[in-house]
Design a protein around this motif. Structure first.
Motif, PDB file in Angstrom:
ATOM      1  N   SER A 119      -9.727  -4.606  -4.428  1.00 16.14           N
ATOM      2  CA  SER A 119     -10.328  -5.458  -5.473  1.00 16.14           C
ATOM      3  C   SER A 119      -9.914  -6.906  -5.202  1.00 16.14           C
ATOM      4  O   SER A 119      -8.785  -7.180  -4.790  1.00 16.14           O
ATOM      5  N   GLY A 120     -10.850  -7.819  -5.385  1.00 15.02           N
ATOM      6  CA  GLY A 120     -10.579  -9.237  -5.100  1.00 15.02           C
ATOM      7  C   GLY A 120     -10.691  -9.595  -3.628  1.00 15.02           C
ATOM      8  O   GLY A 120     -10.384 -10.705  -3.228  1.00 15.02           O
ATOM      9  N   VAL A 121     -11.165  -8.646  -2.807  1.00 11.71           N
ATOM     10  CA  VAL A 121     -11.266  -8.885  -1.362  1.00 11.71           C
ATOM     11  C   VAL A 121     -12.742  -8.922  -0.953  1.00 11.71           C
ATOM     12  O   VAL A 121     -13.554  -8.112  -1.403  1.00 11.71           O
TER      13      VAL A 121
ATOM     14  N   ARG B 271     -15.011   0.758   4.239  1.00  6.36           N
ATOM     15  CA  ARG B 271     -15.120   1.109   2.817  1.00  6.36           C
ATOM     16  C   ARG B 271     -14.112   2.190   2.427  1.00  6.36           C
ATOM     17  O   ARG B 271     -13.626   2.228   1.307  1.00  6.36           O
ATOM     18  N   GLU B 272     -13.784   3.060   3.377  1.00  3.11           N
ATOM     19  CA  GLU B 272     -12.770   4.080   3.075  1.00  3.11           C
ATOM     20  C   GLU B 272     -11.398   3.438   2.864  1.00  3.11           C
ATOM     21  O   GLU B 272     -10.574   3.933   2.108  1.00  3.11           O
ATOM     22  N   MET B 273     -11.163   2.295   3.526  1.00  2.00           N
ATOM     23  CA  MET B 273      -9.864   1.607   3.380  1.00  2.00           C
ATOM     24  C   MET B 273      -9.840   0.699   2.154  1.00  2.00           C
ATOM     25  O   MET B 273      -8.802   0.507   1.532  1.00  2.00           O
ATOM     26  N   LEU B 274     -11.013   0.104   1.829  1.00  2.00           N
ATOM     27  CA  LEU B 274     -11.102  -0.883   0.740  1.00  2.00           C
ATOM     28  C   LEU B 274     -12.293  -0.540  -0.163  1.00  2.00           C
ATOM     29  O   LEU B 274     -13.306  -1.231  -0.176  1.00  2.00           O
TER      30      LEU B 274
ATOM     31  N   ILE C 197      -5.515  -2.756   8.031  1.00  2.00           N
ATOM     32  CA  ILE C 197      -5.411  -3.900   7.102  1.00  2.00           C
ATOM     33  C   ILE C 197      -4.013  -3.935   6.500  1.00  2.00           C
ATOM     34  O   ILE C 197      -3.468  -2.905   6.100  1.00  2.00           O
ATOM     35  N   ASP C 198      -3.460  -5.138   6.409  1.00  2.00           N
ATOM     36  CA  ASP C 198      -2.143  -5.333   5.804  1.00  2.00           C
ATOM     37  C   ASP C 198      -2.157  -4.785   4.367  1.00  2.00           C
ATOM     38  O   ASP C 198      -3.010  -5.189   3.565  1.00  2.00           O
ATOM     39  N   PRO C 199      -1.217  -3.890   4.008  1.00  5.93           N
ATOM     40  CA  PRO C 199      -1.187  -3.348   2.632  1.00  5.93           C
ATOM     41  C   PRO C 199      -1.099  -4.433   1.563  1.00  5.93           C
ATOM     42  O   PRO C 199      -1.591  -4.241   0.450  1.00  5.93           O
ATOM     43  N   LYS C 200      -0.513  -5.589   1.897  1.00  2.00           N
ATOM     44  CA  LYS C 200      -0.438  -6.685   0.899  1.00  2.00           C
ATOM     45  C   LYS C 200      -1.838  -7.145   0.488  1.00  2.00           C
ATOM     46  O   LYS C 200      -2.059  -7.570  -0.635  1.00  2.00           O
ATOM     47  N   VAL C 201      -2.787  -7.068   1.430  1.00  2.91           N
ATOM     48  CA  VAL C 201      -4.170  -7.468   1.122  1.00  2.91           C
ATOM     49  C   VAL C 201      -4.877  -6.344   0.364  1.00  2.91           C
ATOM     50  O   VAL C 201      -5.587  -6.585  -0.617  1.00  2.91           O
ATOM     51  N   ILE C 202      -4.640  -5.103   0.773  1.00  4.23           N
ATOM     52  CA  ILE C 202      -5.264  -3.957   0.081  1.00  4.23           C
ATOM     53  C   ILE C 202      -4.828  -3.933  -1.381  1.00  4.23           C
ATOM     54  O   ILE C 202      -5.617  -3.626  -2.283  1.00  4.23           O
ATOM     55  N   ASP C 203      -3.565  -4.316  -1.632  1.00  2.00           N
ATOM     56  CA  ASP C 203      -2.985  -4.181  -2.972  1.00  2.00           C
ATOM     57  C   ASP C 203      -3.155  -5.409  -3.858  1.00  2.00           C
ATOM     58  O   ASP C 203      -2.570  -5.475  -4.938  1.00  2.00           O
TER      59      ASP C 203
END
Ligand SMILES: O=P(O)(O)OC[C@H]1O[C@H](OP(=O)(O)OP(=O)(O)O)[C@H](O)[C@@H]1O
Ligand code: HPA
Ligand SMILES: [Mg+2]
Length: 169
Positions: free
Chosen positions: A96-98, A115-118, A83-89
């Motif tokens: 959060s917010g995803v 779930r481990e990524m987000l 996943i693009d870090p911009k989306v994770i952050d």
């Protein structure tokens, strides 16, 4: 690949899938607001498009996971594209917010990897089987663990022989 232990069939038409995906969007609309969708390829691509349209979400990211099946189990899962870090952050980070979308949860192994990524994302699937239910926050229809769901993109028209062998008319 179809699992021989899942001997009940739950065939889903395009109309049913569209209706159930819209029902998912309707339910999600009262559960939060999301800045982005992460869809789990490939099965999550179709419901993600429908939910994004209904909820007006235009940032759509993928996480690409391949599973290598054998006859008895799902085998190993490999993240082909993270996943693009911009989306994770987004917002406070960690997803959060995803909103994470997939077509179904079965054993829950795929959602566990994501779930481990987000860890702070909201997880939604159209269909769920009991073993996977603890991994998903919102779903529409539950089927039993011994059921195989047949999605419309995996199906095709085929001649159905009549019940009677006498086809002479
Ligand atoms: O809860 P689980 O036991 O992990 O199973 C559910 C996952 O299995 C299917 O994907 P699959 O890995 O077959 O790939 P695909 O989406 O590319 O068809 C389905 O689309 C879910 O992503
Ligand atoms: O029931 C199912 N149908 C299609 N793909 C799947 N992947 C895991 N379980 C299933
Ligand atoms: Mg999938």
């Amino acid at each position: 690949m179809e699992n021989p232990a899942q001997n009940k069939a739950f065939p889903v038409s395009w109309d049913m899938f569209h209706r159930d995906s819209r029902a998912l969007a309707w339910r999600l609309s009262s559960e939060g607001e999301w800045k982005a969708i992460v869809c789990i390829t490939r099965g999550g691509l179709v419901p993600a498009g429908i939910v994004a349209r209904e909820l007006g979400i235009r940032t759509i990211e993928t996480v690409c996971i391949a599973s290598y099946h054998d006859y008895d189990n799902q085998g190993t899962l490999k993240v082909i594209k993270p996943i693009d870090p911009k989306v994770i952050d987004l917002e406070e980070g960690q997803g959060s917010g995803v909103l994470v979308i997939d077509d179904l949860v079965d054993t829950g192994k795929t959602l566990k990897v994501v779930r481990e990524m987000l860890p702070k994302a909201h997880y939604a699937t159209v269909y769920a089987k009991p073993v996977g239910v603890p991994m998903v926050d919102t779903f529409i229809t539950e089927v039993s663990q011994d059921t195989w769901i047949y999605f419309p993109w995996d199906m095709g028209w085929q001649f159905q022989p009549p019940l009677s062998k006498d086809t002479a008319g």
